[in-house]
Design a protein around this motif. Sequence first.
Motif: not given
Length: 261
Positions: A233-250
Amino acid sequence: MKKPFILIGCKKRQRNEFKIQEGVQPTYALLYLTKGSFFLNIKGKETTLHAGDCAIFYDDVDFRRSVIEPITFIILQFQPNPSCPFRIPVPVGKVDFLNPDRVRDSIHKYEALMDSDDPRSIYYMEHLLEDILLQAYAENLSTDPSVGTSSVEATHDVTVIRATGYIRENLDKRLTIETVCHASGTNPSTLNFKFRKELATSVGGYITAERMKRAKFMLSNTTHTIRDIAAACGFDSVYYFSSAFHKYNGLSPTEYRKQFR
């Protein structure tokens, strides 16, 4: 304005086996399972439904299904309204709702009104049906790439079509408005203007939505690791992906996978 769906009927049924085990439904139908379980294969996807699960059937999509444990279910029969000036494509097959309590509440209200035939009750049942189907459409449009037609498919703007195609084909790469503009032959201000006009979002908003769509689909339909999904999905960092996913989807990616897989 005409409503997008027409309610045909609402019934509660108990079955040791379905009367129609394969083929198509005579009408569109939403089946809400209140007891038992059954196997379903529709559009090549196999799944098992349990109490509290919901499935939508089209009148032109073949399926196979069989009861595993005796079932009790509510079935709402409906059709798209040809007089409505727009179409709302709902998903077919098992539907995973982000807010299942809202759906369950609507189904319980249906049960209370099922035998009523006065205009007020019929109007309310139509409203409940529309609420459930709109919820299914809004949530699953972003989790299942096969759901209906979106505003992208409705646009005739060549620049938007070229840009969205490039974005979807390169979600695993670093995407900026500059790279998208270069691929679609325009500039940032023009492209953002066209996206807002045609898709009601910015280029950045569209990229994020597509990344989240792919992530949710992979989480619920594959066994790939969170790290692999983040990269896809284009994320270099698992941490940043998890943070962005949680922010978007709850929900965190792990929580989402546990709930919807």
